[in-house]
Design an enzyme around this catalytic site. Structure first.
Site, short mmCIF file in Angstrom:
data_model
loop_
_atom_site.label_atom_id
_atom_site.label_comp_id
_atom_site.label_asym_id
_atom_site.label_seq_id
_atom_site.Cartn_x
_atom_site.Cartn_y
_atom_site.Cartn_z
N HIS A 156 1.92 1.32 1.90
CA HIS A 156 2.33 1.48 3.30
C HIS A 156 1.76 0.33 4.11
CE1 HIS A 156 2.81 4.48 6.92
NE2 HIS A 156 3.02 3.22 7.28
N HIS B 30 3.43 -2.73 6.83
CA HIS B 30 4.58 -3.37 7.49
C HIS B 30 4.27 -4.86 7.55
CE1 HIS B 30 6.03 0.58 9.04
NE2 HIS B 30 4.75 0.87 8.91
N HIS C 71 8.57 7.66 7.42
CA HIS C 71 7.41 8.02 8.24
C HIS C 71 7.69 9.42 8.80
CE1 HIS C 71 6.41 3.80 8.03
NE2 HIS C 71 5.46 3.87 8.94
N GLU D 13 3.22 11.67 11.60
CA GLU D 13 2.16 10.79 12.13
C GLU D 13 1.86 11.30 13.54
OE1 GLU D 13 3.40 6.71 12.91
OE2 GLU D 13 1.33 6.01 13.10
N ASP E 94 -1.21 -0.02 6.82
CA ASP E 94 -0.16 0.12 7.84
C ASP E 94 0.13 -1.21 8.55
OD1 ASP E 94 1.80 1.50 9.18
OD2 ASP E 94 0.45 2.71 10.42
N ASP E 95 -0.66 -1.55 9.57
CA ASP E 95 -0.48 -2.80 10.33
C ASP E 95 -1.86 -3.45 10.48
OD1 ASP E 95 2.45 -2.47 11.28
OD2 ASP E 95 1.51 -0.55 11.75
#
Ligand code: HPA
Ligand code: ZN
Length: 333
Positions: free
Chosen positions: A16, A18, A196, A199, A277-278
């Site tokens: 996961h 991005h 997703h 969340e 994630d980011d």
């Protein structure tokens, strides 16, 4: 070996991340300058000060603005290759990378430009670091299902380069049910599917992702804990959750890392994994996420190993590759 050494030693898969969320301010400035695009910050420090989020939307607004400087194939290559260097440092040996084609095609950058840059970085990461990877194309859920269908059609000629499709962006008010048709079409085309869910959105969105989109994994899914029946379903089906601890903290999904439910879910038998994630926006890559939960949640060495094993079991590599990595993890003493 202490826990920090174990975290560094464990081979890990990231499921996961991005790619647009790995855009470090330094590289953003460099690419903005080379493409002669104005960004609303005077310095790297000013960019970092802007990363003060209170929810998912306040992050997404800044994340989409940053992605605007990406124009050429080389830009996408540089972005992805910089991420692979971090993987190499963290002993991430396999990664399944999300990208958001609509963020780029809506600005007139072609799908092929994005894909070619990412693919070349994946090839070089394999040769230079031995890191394997897959690409997962995400639909932006704040846009219409028609737009997602058009994006899928655009991608089909390059189907062999994409392992699956996902669903990201603003969760509230955009339930998985909005994308049933495009996910059915993607599955008919032989693509794997993830979404997703849970969340910021309720457990109900996780049910929808399972029952209506027929996902192979849930991204985040931390709010599943609010629904005991859902928890039982996730455990019985060995449904992976790609959990992102530092993301959850930074976007105020949890108020304190000590309250994060990843350890509780692991102990109950949910197939949870650790992901970044980011990472450029949320304060760290794979190992930083491991360090953060290890520090706050009293994880044992068996827990850390199980999280690494889960990352391969939940991945889209072959059973033989999974077995090889799991054996390597089990041999660590
Ligand atoms: N959630 C939803 N959309 C996203 C995220 C996320 O954490 N990161 C990038 N797009
Ligand atoms: Zn995400």
């Amino acid at each position: 070996m202490n826990n920090v050494e174990l975290i560094r030693t464990l081979p890990k898969a990231e499921l996961h991340v991005h790619i647009e969320g790995t855009f470090e301010p330094e590289l953003m400035f460099e690419i903005a300058q080379r493409n002669q695009i104005q960004i609303p910050y005077a310095s790297v420090e000013e960019v970092k000060q802007a990363y003060n989020f209170h929810n998912l939307q306040s992050f997404l607004d800044i994340y989409y603005a940053g992605a605007n400087v990406l124009i050429h194939e080389q830009d996408f290559y540089d972005l992805a290759f910089a991420y692979f260097k971090k993987c190499h440092e963290d002993h991430v040996v396999h990664t399944e990378i999300f990208f958001d084609p609509q963020t780029h095609t809506e600005r007139g950058v072609s799908f092929q430009t994005v894909l070619n840059g990412l693919k070349k970085a994946c090839t070089d990461a394999k040769t230079q670091f031995g890191i394997s990877s897959h690409l997962i194309m995400c639909f932006l859920r704040h846009l219409s299902e028609e737009s997602a269908i058009a994006t899928l059609e655009q991608a089909l000629p390059y189907k062999q380069d994409i392992i699956g499709v996902g669903l990201d962006s603003s969760e509230m008010g955009h339930p998985p049910s909005k994308f049933q048709n495009v996910f059915a079409k993607a599955r008919e085309e032989g693509l794997l599917v993830v979404a997703h869910a849970g969340e910021e959105g309720p457990a109900e969105y996780v049910w929808e992702a399972l029952d209506l989109l027929h996902v192979n994994r849930i991204d985040h899914g931390v709010r599943s804990e609010e629904d005991e029946q859902l928890m039982q379903r996730l455990i019985a089906e060995k449904m992976p959750l790609t959990v992102c601890p530092l993301s959850n903290l930074k976007l105020c999904v949890v108020s304190d890392m000590a309250e994060h439910n990843i350890h509780r879910m692991l102990q109950q038998g949910v197939k949870v994994t650790v992901n970044s994630d980011d990472p450029a926006y949320f304060g760290g890559y794979m190992n930083d996420n491991f360090y953060a939960i290890e520090k706050s949640l009293d994880l044992s060495q068996d827990d850390l190993k199980q999280l690494a094993i889960n990352s391969f079991e939940a991945s889209f590599i072959t059973d033989a590759e999974k077995a090889k990595w799991i054996e390597e993890i089990q041999a660590i003493v």
